[in-house]
Design an enzyme around this catalytic site. Structure first.
Site, PDB file in Angstrom:
ATOM      1  N   ASP A   1      53.522  32.903 -33.338  1.00  0.00           N
ATOM      2  CA  ASP A   1      52.283  33.479 -32.795  1.00  0.00           C
ATOM      3  C   ASP A   1      52.393  33.652 -31.273  1.00  0.00           C
ATOM      4  O   ASP A   1      51.656  34.439 -30.680  1.00  0.00           O
ATOM      5  CB  ASP A   1      51.089  32.551 -33.093  1.00  0.00           C
ATOM      6  CG  ASP A   1      50.324  32.955 -34.352  1.00  0.00           C
ATOM      7  OD1 ASP A   1      50.512  34.089 -34.818  1.00  0.00           O
ATOM      8  OD2 ASP A   1      49.542  32.124 -34.854  1.00  0.00           O
TER       9      ASP A   1
ATOM     10  N   LYS B   1      49.498  37.719 -44.847  1.00  0.00           N
ATOM     11  CA  LYS B   1      50.768  37.405 -44.160  1.00  0.00           C
ATOM     12  C   LYS B   1      51.828  37.015 -45.190  1.00  0.00           C
ATOM     13  O   LYS B   1      52.977  37.464 -45.121  1.00  0.00           O
ATOM     14  CB  LYS B   1      50.555  36.274 -43.134  1.00  0.00           C
ATOM     15  CG  LYS B   1      49.727  36.736 -41.938  1.00  0.00           C
ATOM     16  CD  LYS B   1      49.222  35.588 -41.064  1.00  0.00           C
ATOM     17  CE  LYS B   1      48.214  36.127 -40.038  1.00  0.00           C
ATOM     18  NZ  LYS B   1      47.622  35.099 -39.185  1.00  0.00           N
TER      19      LYS B   1
ATOM     20  N   GLN C   1      46.785  28.698 -39.050  1.00  0.00           N
ATOM     21  CA  GLN C   1      45.721  29.696 -39.009  1.00  0.00           C
ATOM     22  C   GLN C   1      44.499  29.125 -38.297  1.00  0.00           C
ATOM     23  O   GLN C   1      44.004  28.060 -38.645  1.00  0.00           O
ATOM     24  CB  GLN C   1      45.365  30.126 -40.447  1.00  0.00           C
ATOM     25  CG  GLN C   1      44.342  31.240 -40.521  1.00  0.00           C
ATOM     26  CD  GLN C   1      44.867  32.562 -39.969  1.00  0.00           C
ATOM     27  OE1 GLN C   1      45.995  32.957 -40.230  1.00  0.00           O
ATOM     28  NE2 GLN C   1      44.053  33.251 -39.194  1.00  0.00           N
TER      29      GLN C   1
END
Ligand code: NAD
Length: 297
Positions: free
Chosen positions: A119, A52, A96
């Site tokens: 997200d 990412k 994460q």
């Protein structure tokens, strides 16, 4: 001829369009910023965050990375989240997953400012998605919508089967497919670990989206002639390779390809789209927060 959908090529096209949005923002002195937070020593999680960050660097998004000792108390993570919530140069960030067992994952998701939740997992953003006014569509299902669009697969009026009901793939995918909007309007069935006779369901589907995390669960005998097959799964299976394993999807590619009119490979299908759509959400967040409008792809 079966159309093998190239997620790298489709993702690259979207990234080129996003680069133009980033130029528009730069002209107004805005540089999108994405932060990743890692509280884990899991090699797979480390790989995901570094992918990412690398994608940010390549496209001109300012990447910020924060690591927290997995043995630290939950408070240490919440303090980092609060800092990022308050940092005006960070337009979006993500923690994460998975976090260590002593940290309540639901509290983590709720602590992120929903305007920075790229997200799309904060309950407010889940609600907006279900209501049909998504702020941030979760990256994997959004990427799948873009793949279907690029392959000219019209979802309207089609029978779709989603295999898997996770919060990050299966549920948001089904929610997008049933929306009364482009990329939606499909009659959608969600299958899961308690589904009786999965093949009976998938054989009826014009579009099968497999996200079970079970190697080669869906084979050609479970696919209707001419269906579109999207394989989300990424599974390590033992193999006679240098690393001792290989990656396979949730679909048995060769037998499914015989039946399908379009199919995604693993790797090179859904995976590259997921990171692309995270970049998309970051650009969108920067645009909303700065008030500078951009032409999102
Ligand atoms: P998960 O484990 O959270 O959920 C799996 C779901 O599949 C569950 O809802 C379960 O009910 C269902 N399931 C399990 N076995 C089944 C069976 N035999 N029949 C029917 N349903 C069954 O997994 P997830 O996070 O949704 O991920 C699914 C897969 O997708 C994994 O392989 C993951 O690595 C992969 N993934 C890939 C990307 C990408 O970008 N390529 C992104 C996210 C997840």
């Amino acid at each position: 001829m079966t159309h093998v959908l190239d997620g790298n090529a489709i993702g690259d096209r979207i990234r080129n369009d996003l680069a133009e949005c980033i130029e528009t923002l730069a002209a107004a002195d805005v540089r999108p910023g994405l932060a990743t937070v890692l509280m884990s020593e899991d090699p797979a999680s480390e790989t995901y965050v570094s992918m990412k960050q690398q994608a940010c660097e390549e496209i001109g998004i300012r990447g910020v990375h924060r690591e927290i000792d997995p043995d630290a108390p939950a408070k240490a993570l919440f303090e980092r989240i609060d800092e990022l919530n308050d940092d005006p140069d960070v337009h979006g960030f993500l923690v994460q997953m998975p976090v260590p067992d002593h940290v309540d994952e639901r509290r983590v998701l709720r602590r992120v400012d929903p305007h920075k939740d790229v997200d799309g997992f904060h309950p407010e953003n889940v609600g907006l998605l279900v209501a049909g006014h998504a702020r941030f569509k979760p990256a994997t299902p959004h990427g799948i919508q873009k793949l279907l669009e690029a392959a000219d697969v019209d979802t309207e009026g089609k029978d779709a089967v989603v295999v898997g009901r996770s919060d990050i793939v299966g549920k948001p995918m089904a929610n997008l497919l049933i929306q009364k909007s482009p990329g939606g309007n499909a009659t959608t069935t969600v299958c899961h670990s308690r589904t009786d006779d999965l093949g009976e369901k998938t054989r009826e589907a014009d579009i099968v989206i497999a996200a079970a995390g079970y190697p080669e669960l869906v084979d050609g005998s479970m696919i209707k002639e001419g269906a579109t097959v999207i394989d989300v799964g990424v599974n390590r299976v033992e193999a006679d390779t240098e690393k001792g394993y290989k990656l396979v999807g949730d679909v048995e590619f060769e037998s499914a390809r015989e039946k399908a009119s379009a199919i995604t490979p693993v790797p090179g299908g859904v995976g590259p789209m997921t990171i692309t759509m995270l970049l998309y959400n970051t650009v969108k967040a920067a645009s909303i927060q700065s008030g500078v409008s951009v032409d999102l792809p």
